[in-house]
Design a protein around this motif. Structure first.
Motif, PDB file in Angstrom:
ATOM      1  N   UNK A  70       0.828  -1.211   0.000  1.00 60.23           N
ATOM      2  CA  UNK A  70       0.000   0.000   0.000  1.00 60.23           C
ATOM      3  C   UNK A  70       0.859   1.256   0.000  1.00 60.23           C
ATOM      4  N   UNK A  71       0.394   2.269  -0.715  1.00 61.96           N
ATOM      5  CA  UNK A  71       1.008   3.593  -0.622  1.00 61.96           C
ATOM      6  C   UNK A  71       0.045   4.449   0.192  1.00 61.96           C
ATOM      7  N   UNK A  72       0.394   4.628   1.439  1.00 59.02           N
ATOM      8  CA  UNK A  72      -0.506   5.312   2.361  1.00 59.02           C
ATOM      9  C   UNK A  72      -0.248   6.823   2.376  1.00 59.02           C
ATOM     10  N   UNK A  73      -1.323   7.594   2.257  1.00 60.40           N
ATOM     11  CA  UNK A  73      -1.214   9.049   2.298  1.00 60.40           C
ATOM     12  C   UNK A  73      -1.935   9.562   3.545  1.00 60.40           C
ATOM     13  N   UNK A  74      -1.282  10.486   4.217  1.00 61.73           N
ATOM     14  CA  UNK A  74      -1.850  11.004   5.465  1.00 61.73           C
ATOM     15  C   UNK A  74      -1.628  12.507   5.534  1.00 61.73           C
ATOM     16  N   UNK A  75      -2.644  13.216   5.995  1.00 56.94           N
ATOM     17  CA  UNK A  75      -2.519  14.665   6.146  1.00 56.94           C
ATOM     18  C   UNK A  75      -1.649  14.961   7.371  1.00 56.94           C
ATOM     19  N   UNK A  76      -0.693  15.872   7.220  1.00 55.21           N
ATOM     20  CA  UNK A  76       0.154  16.246   8.360  1.00 55.21           C
ATOM     21  C   UNK A  76      -0.568  17.319   9.198  1.00 55.21           C
ATOM     22  N   UNK A  77       0.035  17.692  10.307  1.00 52.93           N
ATOM     23  CA  UNK A  77      -0.556  18.748  11.150  1.00 52.93           C
ATOM     24  C   UNK A  77      -0.653  20.053  10.351  1.00 52.93           C
ATOM     25  N   UNK A  78       0.389  20.314   9.548  1.00 54.36           N
ATOM     26  CA  UNK A  78       0.373  21.530   8.723  1.00 54.36           C
ATOM     27  C   UNK A  78      -0.746  21.466   7.686  1.00 54.36           C
ATOM     28  N   UNK A  79      -0.958  20.290   7.124  1.00 55.70           N
ATOM     29  CA  UNK A  79      -2.024  20.095   6.139  1.00 55.70           C
ATOM     30  C   UNK A  79      -3.392  20.281   6.764  1.00 55.70           C
ATOM     31  N   UNK A  80      -3.561  19.741   7.972  1.00 51.57           N
ATOM     32  CA  UNK A  80      -4.837  19.880   8.682  1.00 51.57           C
ATOM     33  C   UNK A  80      -5.117  21.355   8.979  1.00 51.57           C
ATOM     34  N   UNK A  81      -4.066  22.057   9.415  1.00 50.34           N
ATOM     35  CA  UNK A  81      -4.216  23.480   9.727  1.00 50.34           C
ATOM     36  C   UNK A  81      -4.571  24.261   8.457  1.00 50.34           C
ATOM     37  N   UNK A  82      -3.921  23.893   7.356  1.00 54.40           N
ATOM     38  CA  UNK A  82      -4.142  24.606   6.094  1.00 54.40           C
ATOM     39  C   UNK A  82      -5.571  24.431   5.582  1.00 54.40           C
ATOM     40  N   UNK A  83      -6.098  23.198   5.635  1.00 52.45           N
ATOM     41  CA  UNK A  83      -7.455  22.969   5.111  1.00 52.45           C
ATOM     42  C   UNK A  83      -8.498  23.597   6.046  1.00 52.45           C
TER      43      UNK A  83
ATOM     44  N   UNK B  38      -8.041  26.309   7.871  1.00 54.29           N
ATOM     45  CA  UNK B  38      -7.972  27.755   7.607  1.00 54.29           C
ATOM     46  C   UNK B  38      -8.625  28.092   6.269  1.00 54.29           C
ATOM     47  N   UNK B  39      -8.388  27.254   5.273  1.00 53.19           N
ATOM     48  CA  UNK B  39      -8.963  27.473   3.945  1.00 53.19           C
ATOM     49  C   UNK B  39     -10.489  27.470   4.021  1.00 53.19           C
ATOM     50  N   UNK B  40     -11.023  26.492   4.739  1.00 54.25           N
ATOM     51  CA  UNK B  40     -12.483  26.381   4.850  1.00 54.25           C
ATOM     52  C   UNK B  40     -13.071  27.577   5.592  1.00 54.25           C
ATOM     53  N   UNK B  41     -12.360  28.013   6.622  1.00 54.99           N
ATOM     54  CA  UNK B  41     -12.839  29.186   7.380  1.00 54.99           C
ATOM     55  C   UNK B  41     -12.837  30.431   6.501  1.00 54.99           C
TER      56      UNK B  41
END
Lengths: 212, 103
Positions: free
Chosen positions: B74-87, B89-92
């Motif tokens: 499997x090639x597993x992809x996971x959102x990092x803390x920076x990615x979580x913060x970015x999305x 903020x983007x949604x807000x």
């Protein structure tokens, strides 16, 4: 835009149920419960097997849950992940506990009202009635509403109908519960089997070079 | 420049691109997902998805790991803390922009 995000989130959550494997396993658990309630009634209260079964409900449930989780993981690894991909879900424990508590409280209130109604009629088996309503509400709220899986509304309705029908059957308590769990187990497994059949038909194993 | 327009220009352009927005939104709802799942959900080709994931990985928004589930690679992809913060903020930002424009 907010709705678009919510729709994507619900679709991702719904993916867990797209192969029917969870239902097949859940149906197996219902059948286990059917045996648990039916066997002591059939053998009689004083039979050794009945005594052992009656004193080991927690053990049977815990062992059943472990076996079911193992089986679901094995089947998903072999059938689902190679076809449509692997997802590990995030567990929001606080949210899950809140939803489950609300669902159980709602189910208990409805069940209590049903028991009051049953007592006024006096010819119904309130245990199977309560079980049918609680299982039905759990299906509708926890599965149908949370994940948007339409077939769980139908399973919830079937649970309530079976519960009400068996409560008027006049069967001994053990047999009526066994019949309830047996019928629900078969219903859930048929639903899961049909979904798995369609899933496998619609999602053949990808070959190298697909989607390039 | 009006406040409305300034808010639009402040949006994270890396996430604002539709395909990457979909990838990040999917990853924000799960703990992790593999390449095949993302490919099916986004409808992107392998090459396209790889390119978008590389950009997100370079920005530190996504962590990619090659692993096994049983015998399945499997090639597993996971959102990092920076990615979580970015999305988040983007949604807000997008939400407040939408509210302003509908008023």
């Amino acid at each position: 835009m907010k709705d678009d995000f919510a729709e994507v989130e619900q679709r991702i959550k719904r993916y867990w149920f797209s192969d029917g494997i969870g239902e097949l396993a859940g149906g197996g658990m219902f059948l286990l419960l059917a045996a648990y309630f039916g066997i002591p009634q059939f053998l009689g209260e004083n039979n050794l097997l009945s005594v052992i079964l009656q004193s080991s409900l927690v053990l049977v449930m815990v062992a059943g849950i472990f076996v079911v989780r193992w089986l679901v993981t094995v089947l998903k690894t072999r059938l689902t992940y190679p076809r449509t991909g692997y997802v590990e879900y995030r567990v929001d424990k606080k949210h899950a506990i809140r939803i489950r508590t609300l669902a159980m409280a709602f189910a208990m209130v409805i069940a209590f009202l049903m028991v009051l109604l049953a007592r006024s009629i006096q010819i119904v088996d309130s245990t199977v009635l309560v079980t049918g309503v609680v299982v039905g509400v759990v299906f509708v709220i926890l599965r149908g509403k949370s994940y948007g899986v339409q077939r769980f509304y139908l399973l919830g309705a079937i649970s309530v109908v079976i519960g009400i029908a068996l409560s008027f059957s006049g069967l001994p308590n053990g047999y009526s519960l066994a019949a309830f769990y047996g019928l629900m187990g078969l219903g859930v497994m048929i639903s899961g089997g049909w979904v798995l059949f369609r899933y496998l038909k619609n999602n053949p194993l990808p070959t190298e070079g697909d989607n390039e | 420049m009006s406040d409305d327009l300034r808010r639009v220009t402040e949006l994270d352009r890396l996430i604002h691109e539709p395909a990457r927005l979909l990838i990040v939104t999917i990853l924000s709802t799960v703990e992790s997902a593999d390449f095949l799942f993302l490919q099916r959900e986004t409808g992107l080709t392998k090459g396209n998805l790889s390119a978008h994931l590389s950009k997100l990985e370079d920005a530190g928004y996504v962590k990619i790991q090659k692993t096994f589930k049983g015998k399945l690679p499997l090639t597993i992809c996971k959102l990092t803390a920076a990615g979580t913060k970015a999305i988040t903020q983007y949604r807000q930002q997008l939400q407040s922009f939408m509210e302003m424009t509908t008023q």
